[in-house]
Design a protein around this motif. Structure first.
Motif, short mmCIF file in Angstrom:
data_model
loop_
_atom_site.label_atom_id
_atom_site.label_comp_id
_atom_site.label_asym_id
_atom_site.label_seq_id
_atom_site.Cartn_x
_atom_site.Cartn_y
_atom_site.Cartn_z
N LEU A 1 9.62 -5.74 -15.98
CA LEU A 1 8.62 -6.78 -15.72
C LEU A 1 9.24 -8.12 -15.35
O LEU A 1 8.67 -8.87 -14.55
N VAL A 2 10.38 -8.44 -15.94
CA VAL A 2 10.96 -9.77 -15.76
C VAL A 2 12.23 -9.77 -14.91
O VAL A 2 12.90 -10.81 -14.82
N ALA A 3 12.56 -8.67 -14.28
CA ALA A 3 13.78 -8.63 -13.45
C ALA A 3 13.60 -9.56 -12.25
O ALA A 3 12.65 -9.41 -11.48
N ARG A 4 14.50 -10.51 -12.11
CA ARG A 4 14.41 -11.50 -11.05
C ARG A 4 14.47 -10.92 -9.64
O ARG A 4 13.81 -11.44 -8.74
N PRO A 5 15.26 -9.89 -9.38
CA PRO A 5 15.38 -9.42 -8.00
C PRO A 5 14.11 -8.77 -7.43
O PRO A 5 13.94 -8.71 -6.22
N PHE A 6 13.22 -8.29 -8.29
CA PHE A 6 12.06 -7.57 -7.77
C PHE A 6 11.10 -8.51 -7.05
O PHE A 6 10.79 -9.59 -7.53
N ASN A 7 10.62 -8.04 -5.88
CA ASN A 7 9.68 -8.84 -5.11
C ASN A 7 8.52 -8.02 -4.54
O ASN A 7 7.68 -8.55 -3.84
N ALA A 8 8.49 -6.71 -4.85
CA ALA A 8 7.41 -5.85 -4.35
C ALA A 8 6.99 -4.88 -5.45
O ALA A 8 7.78 -4.55 -6.35
N THR A 9 5.75 -4.44 -5.35
CA THR A 9 5.24 -3.50 -6.36
C THR A 9 4.22 -2.56 -5.75
O THR A 9 3.65 -2.83 -4.70
N GLY A 10 4.03 -1.47 -6.46
CA GLY A 10 2.96 -0.54 -6.16
C GLY A 10 2.44 -0.02 -7.49
O GLY A 10 3.22 0.19 -8.43
N VAL A 11 1.14 0.14 -7.59
CA VAL A 11 0.51 0.59 -8.84
C VAL A 11 -0.39 1.76 -8.56
O VAL A 11 -1.11 1.78 -7.56
N GLY A 12 -0.36 2.72 -9.46
CA GLY A 12 -1.28 3.86 -9.38
C GLY A 12 -1.79 4.22 -10.75
O GLY A 12 -1.01 4.31 -11.71
N LEU B 1 0.81 -1.21 0.00
CA LEU B 1 0.00 0.00 0.00
C LEU B 1 0.85 1.26 0.00
O LEU B 1 0.47 2.26 -0.62
N ASP B 2 2.01 1.25 0.69
CA ASP B 2 2.86 2.44 0.69
C ASP B 2 3.43 2.70 -0.71
O ASP B 2 3.55 3.86 -1.13
N LEU B 3 3.72 1.64 -1.45
CA LEU B 3 4.20 1.81 -2.83
C LEU B 3 3.07 2.24 -3.75
O LEU B 3 3.28 3.04 -4.67
N ASP B 4 1.86 1.72 -3.50
CA ASP B 4 0.68 2.18 -4.26
C ASP B 4 0.52 3.69 -4.12
O ASP B 4 0.24 4.39 -5.10
N ALA B 5 0.68 4.19 -2.91
CA ALA B 5 0.49 5.63 -2.67
C ALA B 5 1.49 6.46 -3.47
O ALA B 5 1.12 7.50 -4.05
N VAL B 6 2.74 6.02 -3.53
CA VAL B 6 3.76 6.75 -4.29
C VAL B 6 3.44 6.68 -5.79
O VAL B 6 3.51 7.69 -6.50
N ALA B 7 3.09 5.50 -6.27
CA ALA B 7 2.76 5.33 -7.69
C ALA B 7 1.52 6.15 -8.06
O ALA B 7 1.49 6.82 -9.10
N ARG B 8 0.51 6.10 -7.22
CA ARG B 8 -0.74 6.82 -7.50
C ARG B 8 -0.49 8.34 -7.53
O ARG B 8 -1.01 9.04 -8.39
#
Length: 169
Positions: free
Chosen positions: A138-149, A64-71
């Motif tokens: 989209l396919v970077a292996r190290p990523f494990n978290a996301t936020g969308v806005g 949710l904190d990443l969603d807020a930044v993306a939004r």
């Protein structure tokens, strides 16, 4: 079972309080300013995770904190009619994350997009898949978290931001 009117009142108040406190944690769309945009954000995260699973990658955990930044970035781009990873003031995604107090990540990236076509989520995801730089995020292996806005611009188009981060596991 409540034995008195007061016990019943306390029970109802406790139920109400638990709903007020817990629903935003389990269903962030329930308190979003625009439930349609919040629903679209959730669907996009699901589609991105399906794409990652199909490519034998771990799913991204939505935060949710990443969603807020993306939004906030999508809303800024929609309001001021620009499409960029850097705001007119020169803030990129790392600066926006730091400004929001998000720390502890080792790697971060961002995809942005804008569309006015029907099926905007499919249009945006397809564009990202077929763009080498966006595809790499989209396919970077190290990523494990996301936020969308997602925000709606005055012209009716949708403006998208998706953040990708790596946090220690």
């Amino acid at each position: 079972m409540p034995r008195t009117l007061w016990h019943g009142a306390y029970f109802v108040f406790g139920l109400w309080l638990s709903l007020v406190l817990l629903v935003p944690l389990t269903a962030p769309w329930a308190y979003a300013a625009d439930p349609d945009l919040a629903r679209m954000e959730g669907l996009l995260v699901g589609d991105v995770n399906t794409f990652r699973r199909d490519n034998h990658l771990i799913e991204l955990q939505r935060r949710l904190d990443l969603d807020a930044v993306a939004r906030a970035h999508s809303e800024d781009m929609a309001l001021r009619s620009y499409l960029s990873h850097t705001s007119p003031e020169g803030l990129n995604w790392v600066a926006r994350l730091e400004r929001a107090g998000i720390t502890g990540f080792s790697m971060a990236a961002e995809n942005v997009g804008r569309t006015n076509k029907p099926g905007p989520n499919a249009e945006i995801l397809s564009g990202w898949i077929h763009s080498p730089a966006h595809h790499q995020n989209l396919v970077a292996r190290p990523f494990n978290a996301t936020g969308v806005g997602i925000a709606r611009a005055a012209d009716g188009s949708y403006v998208y931001t998706q953040l990708y981060l790596s946090f220690p596991r």
